[in-house]
Design an enzyme around this catalytic site. Structure first.
Site, short mmCIF file in Angstrom:
data_model
loop_
_atom_site.label_atom_id
_atom_site.label_comp_id
_atom_site.label_asym_id
_atom_site.label_seq_id
_atom_site.Cartn_x
_atom_site.Cartn_y
_atom_site.Cartn_z
N HIS A 175 0.88 -1.18 0.00
CA HIS A 175 0.00 0.00 0.00
C HIS A 175 0.91 1.22 0.00
CE1 HIS A 175 -4.03 1.93 0.91
NE2 HIS A 175 -3.17 2.94 0.96
N HIS A 181 1.54 4.80 -2.34
CA HIS A 181 1.09 5.69 -3.41
C HIS A 181 2.29 6.29 -4.13
CE1 HIS A 181 -3.30 6.04 -2.35
NE2 HIS A 181 -2.82 5.55 -1.20
N ASP A 191 2.21 8.65 -6.32
CA ASP A 191 2.05 10.11 -6.33
C ASP A 191 2.07 10.71 -4.93
OD1 ASP A 191 -0.34 8.77 -5.97
OD2 ASP A 191 -1.33 9.63 -7.71
N GLY A 197 -9.64 8.45 -2.06
CA GLY A 197 -10.13 9.82 -1.99
C GLY A 197 -11.18 9.99 -0.91
N HIS A 249 -9.80 1.47 -0.76
CA HIS A 249 -9.66 2.26 0.46
C HIS A 249 -11.03 2.29 1.16
CE1 HIS A 249 -5.95 3.78 -1.32
NE2 HIS A 249 -5.70 4.50 -0.25
N GLU A 290 -11.47 3.99 6.58
CA GLU A 290 -10.46 4.95 7.03
C GLU A 290 -11.18 6.18 7.57
OE1 GLU A 290 -6.44 7.22 5.37
OE2 GLU A 290 -7.89 6.44 3.93
N ASP A 300 2.10 3.88 2.83
CA ASP A 300 1.05 4.77 2.32
C ASP A 300 1.64 5.86 1.43
OD1 ASP A 300 -1.57 5.50 1.83
OD2 ASP A 300 -1.81 6.65 3.67
N ASP A 301 2.02 7.00 2.00
CA ASP A 301 2.57 8.13 1.24
C ASP A 301 3.92 8.53 1.84
OD1 ASP A 301 0.22 8.87 -0.56
OD2 ASP A 301 -0.73 9.00 1.41
#
Length: 333
Positions: A12, A14, A16, A170, A197, A200, A278-279
């Site tokens: 998981h 991202h 971007d 999103g 997703h 959350e 995640d990010d």
């Protein structure tokens, strides 16, 4: 805390959400894009989470600077390549990179299909260069509505053999999964895996919907499953994996503190849950931090951390043969 005899995965992550601050600075200068700061030191507070954000939407605004500098397909190709370089640097053997081409294209009105192609090219070149194994997950950004998601889906379908799975990310509260049933029907027809997703920002009903209506095989984050014992039983029985992102859930204020994170309970319940970033570019963390700092702080024992590492490979969108080959490759080193 990382078992070096086992494959280390991040499923998981991202693409971007992992654009280096240095790259943001360089691309901003290259394309004459106005940035909130002109040095790396002063830029970092604008593009990385320094203190926990009040909610998920506030957290997501930190990602925007990364995509604002994607002024060309070459820039998209570069950040995809650098994602693989980062994965290699942090010791990952296998990574699943997910990305929203509509989000990446938006600031400079790039062709969405072109973004998909550029990401595929950059990841392919990165894998050749750094020896990391990677698969791509296409994200539909629900925040932009059904039509925009349809455009993203068409771009993925044009490269269906290079896309492994479809995801929905999103604004979970404003755009429930029920709006995207036809999109996921087409994804399954294409032979893709499904991860969503859910749980959350919204409650356990969002997870039930992702499974029953969208066909999710894995759930991204899924923290609200802790509120529904029947759901936890179902996840364990059906081996539907939860892609846990410990630090991220604290930074978005989804969970108050690591000691309260449900990952430990999920593992005790027999749920197939894994540890992921995640990010990482926005969060200022890496997979090593998640295993060695965040997981112990979340109360996981050494054996539970090892189980989560095993789960990462078991949950991966790889064939049984691919998993076996990866296990043997790592064990032989």
């Amino acid at each position: 805390m990382i078992d070096t005899t086992l494959p280390l995965t991040d499923i998981h992550r991202h693409l971007d959400g992992n654009i280096r601050p240095q790259t943001i600075l360089e691309l901003g200068r290259q394309y004459n894009i106005s940035l909130p700061a002109q040095s790396l030191e002063t830029l970092i507070p604008h593009v990385q989470v320094i203190a926990n954000e009040p909610d998920l939407v506030s957290f997501l605004t930190k990602l925007d600077w990364g995509v604002k500098v994607l002024a060309s397909l070459d820039a998209c190709r570069r950040v995809a390549f650098e994602n693989i370089e980062d994965a290699a640097r942090h010791g990952l053997h296998y990574v699943e990179l997910r990305f929203s081409p509509g989000y990446m294209a938006m600031a400079h009105q790039l062709p969405v299909a072109g973004v998909v192609e550029a990401v595929i090219d950059g990841v392919r070149e990165g894998c050749r260069t750094f020896g990391v194994q990677a698969k791509l997950i296409g994200i539909m950004s629900r925040t932009f509505g059904e039509a925009a998601c349809q455009q993203e889906l068409e771009a993925f379908l044009a490269h269906r053999d290079q896309i492994t799975a479809l995801d929905l990310a999103g604004d979970e509260l404003g755009f429930p999964g029920s709006l995207f049933l036809s999109h996921f029907n087409r994804a399954r027809d294409a032979g893709w895996h499904i991860t969503v997703h859910a749980g959350e920002a919204a409650g356990p009903e969002s997870i039930w919907q992702a499974i029953r209506e969208l066909g999710a095989e894995r759930i991204g984050h899924g923290v609200k499953a802790i509120e529904d014992r029947a759901l936890m039983d179902f996840l364990a029985e059906q081996q539907i994996g939860i892609e846990s992102c410990l630090t991220s859930n604290i930074q978005t204020s989804t969970v108050a503190e690591l000691a309260a994170h449900p990952l430990k309970t999920f593992l005790e319940h027999g749920i197939r849950a894994s540890i992921n970033t995640d990010d990482p570019g926005v969060q200022g963390v890496d997979i090593i931090h998640e295993y060695t700092v965040a997981a112990p702080a979340a109360g996981l024992s050494r054996e539970q951390i090892r189980q989560a590492q095993i789960n990462g490979l078991e949950m991966a969108f790889l064939s049984a043969e691919e998993k076996r080959a990866l296990r043997e490759k790592v064990a032989a080193k």
